[in-house]
Design a protein around this motif. Structure first.
Motif, mmCIF file in Angstrom:
data_model
loop_
_atom_site.group_PDB
_atom_site.id
_atom_site.type_symbol
_atom_site.label_atom_id
_atom_site.label_comp_id
_atom_site.label_asym_id
_atom_site.label_seq_id
_atom_site.Cartn_x
_atom_site.Cartn_y
_atom_site.Cartn_z
ATOM 1 N N TYR A 76 0.795 -0.693 0.247
ATOM 2 C CA TYR A 76 -0.435 -0.442 0.010
ATOM 3 C C TYR A 76 0.463 1.495 0.450
ATOM 4 O O TYR A 76 2.135 1.052 0.976
ATOM 5 N N LEU A 136 -1.454 -1.697 -4.400
ATOM 6 C CA LEU A 136 -2.875 -0.739 -3.737
ATOM 7 C C LEU A 136 -2.840 0.448 -3.083
ATOM 8 O O LEU A 136 -1.680 1.387 -2.571
ATOM 9 N N ASN A 137 -3.554 1.933 -3.787
ATOM 10 C CA ASN A 137 -3.014 3.257 -3.122
ATOM 11 C C ASN A 137 -4.404 3.425 -2.132
ATOM 12 O O ASN A 137 -5.679 2.699 -2.130
ATOM 13 N N SER A 140 -7.778 1.823 -2.502
ATOM 14 C CA SER A 140 -8.484 0.960 -1.875
ATOM 15 C C SER A 140 -8.102 0.453 -0.418
ATOM 16 O O SER A 140 -7.741 -0.460 -0.041
ATOM 17 N N GLU A 141 -7.851 1.517 0.523
ATOM 18 C CA GLU A 141 -8.189 1.832 1.884
ATOM 19 C C GLU A 141 -9.120 1.206 2.322
ATOM 20 O O GLU A 141 -8.614 0.192 3.198
ATOM 21 N N VAL A 155 2.850 -0.587 4.172
ATOM 22 C CA VAL A 155 1.929 0.407 4.622
ATOM 23 C C VAL A 155 2.828 0.983 4.420
ATOM 24 O O VAL A 155 3.817 1.556 4.953
ATOM 25 N N THR A 162 -4.423 4.070 8.857
ATOM 26 C CA THR A 162 -3.959 3.763 6.896
ATOM 27 C C THR A 162 -3.385 2.820 7.340
ATOM 28 O O THR A 162 -3.984 1.645 6.685
ATOM 29 N N ALA A 166 -4.326 -0.520 5.810
ATOM 30 C CA ALA A 166 -4.194 -1.740 4.539
ATOM 31 C C ALA A 166 -4.086 -2.693 5.000
ATOM 32 O O ALA A 166 -4.282 -3.315 4.290
ATOM 33 N N ARG A 169 -6.928 -5.423 4.683
ATOM 34 C CA ARG A 169 -7.275 -5.860 3.077
ATOM 35 C C ARG A 169 -7.086 -7.041 3.380
ATOM 36 O O ARG A 169 -8.253 -7.828 2.525
#
Length: 187
Positions: A76, A136-137, A140-141, A155, A162, A166, A169
């Motif tokens: 992420y 992912l950024n 897509s958190e 991460v 965050t 992350a 997910r």
């Protein structure tokens, strides 16, 4: 938009309103509101997945060479510019990395392949077999549940909320989580 919502909540609190928030990541809320708050668990103990190891890092250049080439991971990172850098650096090591970002980003349109990856992950929680590292950024958190086998999550953000989002997910235990740490002396 976040600042507008916080401002509106502050206005309502000044008029006597009480705000109820349900979140797994209260750091941002605590930071935005100086008033006392009450933490009320509503379902008892939450189910949490485990990581065998946690490793902190300071910058991407430090951690990318350390990532195991024989493992599957997710990285992420908040900025698309970093996304392309990561993909290029991992490719130099023979690691196939790809992912997706917001479909609303007109500065960086996704390719058909990236749109296929997005569809597989968002709709089914499955990372395509040819992807060793999913990128992912912030788009897509939250809201994605990845059930594919994943060994580690990186991460590239020091915000605790965050980091929780992350890592969250992935819907199973992990071998390692790598978390960006900008505070000196925490290593």
């Amino acid at each position: 938009l976040h600042e507008v919502a916080i401002s509106e909540l502050h206005k309502r609190i000044r008029t006597g309103a009480r705000i109820v928030a349900i979140t797994a990541t209260p750091f941002t809320i605590k930071k935005a509101f100086e008033r006392e708050y009450v933490n009320m668990p509503i379902h008892g103990k939450l189910r949490r997945y485990r990581a065998e190891r946690k490793q902190n890092f300071r910058c991407l250049k430090e951690i990318l060479p350390q990532l195991p080439a024989d493992k599957r991971g997710i990285i992420y990172t908040p900025q698309i510019r970093q996304f392309f850098y990561i993909r290029q650096e991992l490719a130099k090591r023979g690691i196939k990395a790809d992912g997706f970002w917001s479909v609303n980003n007109m500065d960086h349109n996704m390719t058909e392949k990236e749109l296929e990856i997005r569809k597989s992950v968002v709709q089914n929680g499955i990372i395509p077999d040819d992807i060793q590292v999913l990128l992912l950024n912030a788009a897509s958190e939250t809201g994605i549940n990845i059930t594919s086998p994943v060994d580690y999550v990186v991460v590239n953000d020091s915000n605790p909320d965050t980091q929780v989002q992350a890592v969250g997910r992935v819907r199973h235990d992990l071998e390692t989580i790598y978390l960006r740490d900008l505070e000196p002396g925490k290593f």
